[in-house]
Design an enzyme around this catalytic site. Structure first.
Site, PDB file in Angstrom:
ATOM      1  N   GLY A  34     119.158  -4.597  61.189  1.00  0.00           N
ATOM      2  CA  GLY A  34     119.784  -5.161  62.867  1.00  0.00           C
ATOM      3  C   GLY A  34     120.696  -5.657  63.227  1.00  0.00           C
ATOM      4  N   GLY A  49     114.902  -1.706  57.314  1.00  0.00           N
ATOM      5  CA  GLY A  49     114.593  -0.821  56.240  1.00  0.00           C
ATOM      6  C   GLY A  49     113.864  -0.240  56.045  1.00  0.00           C
ATOM      7  N   LYS A  67     116.994 -11.296  53.145  1.00  0.00           N
ATOM      8  CA  LYS A  67     116.400 -10.721  52.900  1.00  0.00           C
ATOM      9  C   LYS A  67     116.141 -10.029  51.023  1.00  0.00           C
ATOM     10  CE  LYS A  67     114.975  -8.951  57.031  1.00  0.00           C
ATOM     11  NZ  LYS A  67     115.365  -7.492  57.289  1.00  0.00           N
ATOM     12  N   ARG A  76     119.531  -1.654  70.252  1.00  0.00           N
ATOM     13  CA  ARG A  76     118.601  -0.973  70.382  1.00  0.00           C
ATOM     14  C   ARG A  76     117.787   0.050  71.372  1.00  0.00           C
ATOM     15  NH1 ARG A  76     115.626  -4.391  65.489  1.00  0.00           N
ATOM     16  NH2 ARG A  76     116.097  -2.553  63.665  1.00  0.00           N
TER      17      ARG A  76
HETATM   18  P1  ADP Z   1     120.200  -7.291  58.144  1.00  0.00           P
HETATM   19  O1  ADP Z   1     119.649  -6.691  59.433  1.00  0.00           O
HETATM   20  O2  ADP Z   1     121.584  -5.576  58.598  1.00  0.00           O
HETATM   21  O3  ADP Z   1     118.915  -5.581  57.161  1.00  0.00           O
HETATM   22  P2  ADP Z   1     119.477  -9.325  56.667  1.00  0.00           P
HETATM   23  O4  ADP Z   1     118.626  -9.602  57.820  1.00  0.00           O
HETATM   24  O5  ADP Z   1     118.763  -8.655  55.050  1.00  0.00           O
HETATM   25  O6  ADP Z   1     120.454  -8.260  57.281  1.00  0.00           O
HETATM   26  O7  ADP Z   1     120.387 -10.263  56.618  1.00  0.00           O
HETATM   27  C1  ADP Z   1     121.559 -11.250  57.780  1.00  0.00           C
HETATM   28  C2  ADP Z   1     121.581 -12.450  57.632  1.00  0.00           C
HETATM   29  O8  ADP Z   1     122.242 -12.695  56.270  1.00  0.00           O
HETATM   30  C3  ADP Z   1     121.939 -12.958  58.937  1.00  0.00           C
HETATM   31  O9  ADP Z   1     121.220 -13.858  59.246  1.00  0.00           O
HETATM   32  C4  ADP Z   1     123.334 -13.748  58.080  1.00  0.00           C
HETATM   33  O10 ADP Z   1     123.187 -14.978  58.791  1.00  0.00           O
HETATM   34  C5  ADP Z   1     122.329 -13.676  56.233  1.00  0.00           C
HETATM   35  N1  ADP Z   1     123.689 -14.376  55.869  1.00  0.00           N
HETATM   36  C6  ADP Z   1     124.231 -13.312  54.832  1.00  0.00           C
HETATM   37  N2  ADP Z   1     125.228 -14.453  53.694  1.00  0.00           N
HETATM   38  C7  ADP Z   1     124.356 -15.452  53.552  1.00  0.00           C
HETATM   39  C8  ADP Z   1     124.433 -15.863  52.745  1.00  0.00           C
HETATM   40  N3  ADP Z   1     125.606 -16.829  51.840  1.00  0.00           N
HETATM   41  N4  ADP Z   1     123.471 -17.694  53.407  1.00  0.00           N
HETATM   42  C9  ADP Z   1     122.534 -17.788  53.995  1.00  0.00           C
HETATM   43  N5  ADP Z   1     122.059 -16.524  54.955  1.00  0.00           N
HETATM   44  C10 ADP Z   1     123.339 -15.180  55.095  1.00  0.00           C
HETATM   45 MG    MG Z   2     117.811  -8.203  59.626  1.00  0.00          MG
END
Ligand code: ADP
Ligand code: MG
Length: 404
Positions: free
Chosen positions: A361, A385, A208, A40
């Site tokens: 992110g 988001g 999330k 970023r």
């Molecule tokens: P982004 O930032 O790309 O929008 P999120 O913040 O929603 O993504 O989610 C990212 C997190 O989700 C990562 O830290 C990852 O470890 C976690 N994650 C993915 N799959 C699982 C799972 N099966 N159980 C727990 N956490 C998970």
């Molecule tokens: Mg995230």
């Protein structure tokens, strides 16, 4: 409605003018408060450099983490000021406060081409207040830093879906322009929203879950296929009667998932096998299991190899791909294969002519952390988001406010 660009501002002339810039420096930090992924910061450089070269007196506004309206050293932008100084090749001063005496003194003392970073705007509770008058009062104080003839450049794409003081209210008070990052992000996402070449495949994962379940509904109507992995998938599996044991689960959303399965069943692509682990940890004992084979008390931290094959098969024919959210806990090597597999399939589709966007992110960080080729994707968005809301067809307040 047209939005004025950074180039418009440069054409008007910025020499000697104070220019407030909202950037997105919300980078991941480790326990030693070192930046683990500077994506970023790097994405913010073109706008800042152009203003410096034009002789502006640049005042950067940004947040880091969620200090919840209180001054908290843990969320200081100090590591960002340091990284930014290095990346720009020029000293970036960090104000000791947001709109206090130190910020004022430093803003007044800026010379042409100097860059000042204000402390974390979320140290002030008014930044994210729902009360417009409260936010407005804070915005007035931010604007006061810019003296006469100031301008505002919105370049923090990751926050344009928020009507916050430094994003939205400041724009209402100053001549405003879209920075190069915001402009680039919108241009790319517009392509996906307005006229996606089909098949259009969306991949959703991450943690999330409750945030993203709402997105599924909006995207299922637009996309041809919706691949669901990561923390998202277990509520869907539970909705199909599978015992997901200790895996991430949003029990109160099971009914919603049942509904989505009934309405969009043929569009939703779910895992067929999983990687189960005894606990949440890098060294946890683990094994590949069938959907109904998670041992009692274990949890699934990744999708399995057959699932990667299934997902890759769908992605292979895609002409437009949007990916948000890792398929598993990619931070632990043992549970990074699902994310890697999906990323590689998207890279292959891109090489075969698909238009691909990665948003989020953690998803963007995963691409870099796993050593994958960033150039293999058409675009890596800095906003999770924000990009999801745009794809859903929602209006982004931080962009809308630039239109007038
Ligand atoms: P982004 O930032 O790309 O929008 P999120 O913040 O929603 O993504 O989610 C990212 C997190 O989700 C990562 O830290 C990852 O470890 C976690 N994650 C993915 N799959 C699982 C799972 N099966 N159980 C727990 N956490 C998970
Ligand atoms: Mg995230």
């Amino acid at each position: 409605m047209t939005v004025k660009s950074l180039q418009d501002l440069l054409n008007e002339g910025v020499e000697g003018r104070h220019v407030l810039v909202r950037s997105d420096f919300n980078v991941p930090l480790n326990d030693a408060r070192e930046i683990t992924d500077a994506g970023r910061i790097n994405a913010s450089l073109p706008t800042i450099k152009a203003l410096v070269e034009g002789g502006a007196r640049v005042i950067l506004m940004a947040h880091l983490g969620r200090p919840k309206g209180e001054v908290n050293e843990k969320f200081s932008l100090a590591p960002v000021a340091e990284a930014l100084s290095e990346a720009l090749g020029q000293y970036v001063a960090l104000a000791g406060d947001v709109v206090g005496e130190d910020a004022h003194e430093r803003a007044n003392g800026l010379n042409d081409g100097d860059v000042l970073l204000l402390e974390n705007v979320r140290f002030d509770p008014r930044e994210t207040s729902k009360d417009e008058a409260e936010r407005g009062e804070f915005a007035d104080q931010l604007v006061a830093l810019a003296a006469e003839n100031g301008a505002f450049v919105s370049d923090g794409f990751g926050v344009v879906h928020r009507a916050q003081a430094s994003v939205y209210d400041v724009a209402k008070r100053l001549p405003h322009y879209a920075g190069t990052l915001v402009q680039k992000e919108i241009d790319v996402l517009k392509k996906v929203v307005e006229n996606p070449e089909r098949p259009y495949v969306v991949v959703l994962g991450g943690a999330k879950v409750s945030d993203k379940l709402g997105v599924i509904e909006a995207l299922a109507a637009k996309a041809d296929k919706l691949i669901i992995g990561g923390g998202m998938c277990y509520t869907f599996l539970a909705a199909q009667g599978i015992n997901v044991q200790k895996s991430l689960l949003q029990e109160e959303q099971i009914d919603k998932c049942k509904e989505l399965l009934a309405t969009y069943g043929d569009k939703l692509v779910l895992p067929v096998d999983l990687i189960a682990a005894t606990e949440f940890g890098a060294d946890a004992e683990n094994k590949v299991v069938e959907l109904d084979g998670i041992p009692e008390g274990w949890m699934s931290l990744d999708v399995g190899p057959k699932t990667v094959e299934k997902f890759a098969g769908v992605l292979k024919t895609a002409k437009t791909v949007f990916w948000n959210g890792p398929m598993g806990v990619f931070e632990f090597e043992a549970f990074s294969k699902g994310t890697r597999g999906v990323a590689e399939a998207i890279i292959e589709a891109t090489a075969n002519g698909a238009f691909s966007v990665v948003g989020g992110g953690d998803s963007a960080a995963a691409v870099r952390l796993l050593g994958l080729d960033e150039e293999g994707f058409s675009h890596i968005s800095t906003g999770g988001g924000a990009s999801l809301e745009y794809l859903e067809g929602k209006e982004l307040p931080g962009v809308k406010v630039l239109e007038s």
